[in-house]
Design a protein around this motif. Structure first.
Motif, PDB file in Angstrom:
ATOM      1  N   PRO A 127       7.280 -30.978  56.450  1.00  0.00           N
ATOM      2  CA  PRO A 127       7.808 -32.231  56.986  1.00  0.00           C
ATOM      3  C   PRO A 127       8.798 -32.018  58.128  1.00  0.00           C
ATOM      4  O   PRO A 127       9.501 -31.022  58.175  1.00  0.00           O
ATOM      5  N   ARG A 128       8.810 -32.979  59.043  1.00  0.00           N
ATOM      6  CA  ARG A 128       9.750 -32.967  60.163  1.00  0.00           C
ATOM      7  C   ARG A 128      11.135 -33.335  59.639  1.00  0.00           C
ATOM      8  O   ARG A 128      11.300 -34.341  58.946  1.00  0.00           O
ATOM      9  N   ALA A 129      12.111 -32.536  59.960  1.00  0.00           N
ATOM     10  CA  ALA A 129      13.485 -32.786  59.529  1.00  0.00           C
ATOM     11  C   ALA A 129      14.092 -33.938  60.339  1.00  0.00           C
ATOM     12  O   ALA A 129      13.715 -34.173  61.479  1.00  0.00           O
ATOM     13  N   GLY A 130      15.025 -34.636  59.724  1.00  0.00           N
ATOM     14  CA  GLY A 130      15.813 -35.634  60.429  1.00  0.00           C
ATOM     15  C   GLY A 130      15.206 -37.018  60.502  1.00  0.00           C
ATOM     16  O   GLY A 130      15.799 -37.911  61.110  1.00  0.00           O
ATOM     17  N   LEU A 131      14.054 -37.242  59.879  1.00  0.00           N
ATOM     18  CA  LEU A 131      13.489 -38.592  59.893  1.00  0.00           C
ATOM     19  C   LEU A 131      14.213 -39.455  58.866  1.00  0.00           C
ATOM     20  O   LEU A 131      14.573 -38.982  57.785  1.00  0.00           O
TER      21      LEU A 131
ATOM     22  N   ALA B 189       1.718 -50.400  58.242  1.00  0.00           N
ATOM     23  CA  ALA B 189       1.857 -48.967  58.499  1.00  0.00           C
ATOM     24  C   ALA B 189       0.527 -48.299  58.175  1.00  0.00           C
ATOM     25  O   ALA B 189      -0.087 -48.594  57.147  1.00  0.00           O
ATOM     26  N   LEU B 190       0.085 -47.427  59.056  1.00  0.00           N
ATOM     27  CA  LEU B 190      -1.122 -46.642  58.835  1.00  0.00           C
ATOM     28  C   LEU B 190      -0.683 -45.188  58.742  1.00  0.00           C
ATOM     29  O   LEU B 190      -0.202 -44.614  59.723  1.00  0.00           O
ATOM     30  N   VAL B 191      -0.782 -44.615  57.539  1.00  0.00           N
ATOM     31  CA  VAL B 191      -0.327 -43.250  57.300  1.00  0.00           C
ATOM     32  C   VAL B 191      -1.537 -42.335  57.283  1.00  0.00           C
ATOM     33  O   VAL B 191      -2.510 -42.594  56.565  1.00  0.00           O
ATOM     34  N   LYS B 192      -1.473 -41.275  58.080  1.00  0.00           N
ATOM     35  CA  LYS B 192      -2.563 -40.306  58.159  1.00  0.00           C
ATOM     36  C   LYS B 192      -2.170 -39.061  57.367  1.00  0.00           C
ATOM     37  O   LYS B 192      -1.144 -38.446  57.644  1.00  0.00           O
ATOM     38  N   PHE B 193      -2.999 -38.730  56.377  1.00  0.00           N
ATOM     39  CA  PHE B 193      -2.819 -37.524  55.581  1.00  0.00           C
ATOM     40  C   PHE B 193      -3.881 -36.510  56.005  1.00  0.00           C
ATOM     41  O   PHE B 193      -5.028 -36.889  56.269  1.00  0.00           O
TER      42      PHE B 193
ATOM     43  N   ILE C 173      11.360 -44.226  56.325  1.00  0.00           N
ATOM     44  CA  ILE C 173      10.031 -43.815  56.803  1.00  0.00           C
ATOM     45  C   ILE C 173       9.319 -43.027  55.705  1.00  0.00           C
ATOM     46  O   ILE C 173       8.135 -43.252  55.428  1.00  0.00           O
ATOM     47  N   TRP C 174      10.037 -42.121  55.033  1.00  0.00           N
ATOM     48  CA  TRP C 174       9.440 -41.361  53.934  1.00  0.00           C
ATOM     49  C   TRP C 174       9.099 -42.281  52.759  1.00  0.00           C
ATOM     50  O   TRP C 174       8.134 -42.026  52.032  1.00  0.00           O
ATOM     51  N   GLU C 175       9.865 -43.363  52.574  1.00  0.00           N
ATOM     52  CA  GLU C 175       9.542 -44.316  51.521  1.00  0.00           C
ATOM     53  C   GLU C 175       8.200 -45.003  51.796  1.00  0.00           C
ATOM     54  O   GLU C 175       7.409 -45.219  50.880  1.00  0.00           O
TER      55      GLU C 175
ATOM     56  N   ASP D 193       0.718 -36.488  58.058  1.00  0.00           N
ATOM     57  CA  ASP D 193       0.711 -36.041  59.448  1.00  0.00           C
ATOM     58  C   ASP D 193       1.465 -36.998  60.366  1.00  0.00           C
ATOM     59  O   ASP D 193       2.277 -36.588  61.177  1.00  0.00           O
ATOM     60  N   GLU D 194       1.163 -38.288  60.250  1.00  0.00           N
ATOM     61  CA  GLU D 194       1.828 -39.275  61.101  1.00  0.00           C
ATOM     62  C   GLU D 194       1.714 -40.651  60.464  1.00  0.00           C
ATOM     63  O   GLU D 194       0.873 -40.883  59.600  1.00  0.00           O
ATOM     64  N   VAL D 195       2.586 -41.532  60.899  1.00  0.00           N
ATOM     65  CA  VAL D 195       2.531 -42.923  60.476  1.00  0.00           C
ATOM     66  C   VAL D 195       2.662 -43.788  61.726  1.00  0.00           C
ATOM     67  O   VAL D 195       3.509 -43.529  62.583  1.00  0.00           O
ATOM     68  N   THR D 196       1.785 -44.776  61.829  1.00  0.00           N
ATOM     69  CA  THR D 196       1.840 -45.722  62.934  1.00  0.00           C
ATOM     70  C   THR D 196       2.245 -47.076  62.375  1.00  0.00           C
ATOM     71  O   THR D 196       1.566 -47.627  61.502  1.00  0.00           O
ATOM     72  N   PHE D 197       3.376 -47.566  62.854  1.00  0.00           N
ATOM     73  CA  PHE D 197       3.890 -48.866  62.438  1.00  0.00           C
ATOM     74  C   PHE D 197       3.458 -49.920  63.448  1.00  0.00           C
ATOM     75  O   PHE D 197       3.540 -49.695  64.656  1.00  0.00           O
ATOM     76  N   GLY D 198       3.032 -51.051  62.958  1.00  0.00           N
ATOM     77  CA  GLY D 198       2.702 -52.186  63.813  1.00  0.00           C
ATOM     78  C   GLY D 198       3.528 -53.376  63.400  1.00  0.00           C
ATOM     79  O   GLY D 198       3.714 -53.632  62.205  1.00  0.00           O
TER      80      GLY D 198
END
Length: 116
Positions: free
Chosen positions: A87-91, A44-48, A95-97, A59-64
């Motif tokens: 934060p975006r609701a409903g995720l 996972a690549l998390v962009k802050f 994913i937040w972990e 901002d976003e997370v890209t899972f590979g």
């Protein structure tokens, strides 16, 4: 040593700074399902992002990872709401972990972040 010189005063093109944090996941510990297709992420690549007048935000997370049939795929999840101020609701919680795991690593380099 290289002969290096620098001139000028750096200025940001905008008031936002971005840090990306890699998180490597133990295979088989997470499954994401989108459109009926499963993804077993191993990375996972998390962009802050940091706006000059606010806190750091995820901002976003890209899972590979791989699909159940072995294809390598990526899935990017937008973490900010449509007004880009929280934060975006409903995720799903897992994913937040992952974001929290990355934020802990980011804290080691001086970024502070609190999960929603």
């Amino acid at each position: 040593m290289h002969d290096l010189t620098a001139t000028g005063t750096p200025a940001l093109a905008n008031d936002q700074i971005c840090i990306e944090v890699d998180a490597f996941l133990k295979e088989g510990t997470l499954t994401l399902t989108k459109g009926g297709q499963d993804l077993r992420p191993i990375h996972a690549l998390v962009k802050f992002v940091f706006a000059h007048d606010g806190p750091w935000l995820a901002d976003e997370v890209t899972f590979g990872g791989k699909t159940s049939d072995g294809k390598s795929v990526e899935l990017t999840v937008d973490l900010l709401n449509d007004s880009f101020d929280g934060p975006r609701a409903g995720l799903p919680d897992p994913i937040w972990e992952v974001v929290a795991i990355a934020a802990t690593s980011a804290g080691d380099i001086g970024i502070t972040y609190t999960s929603p």
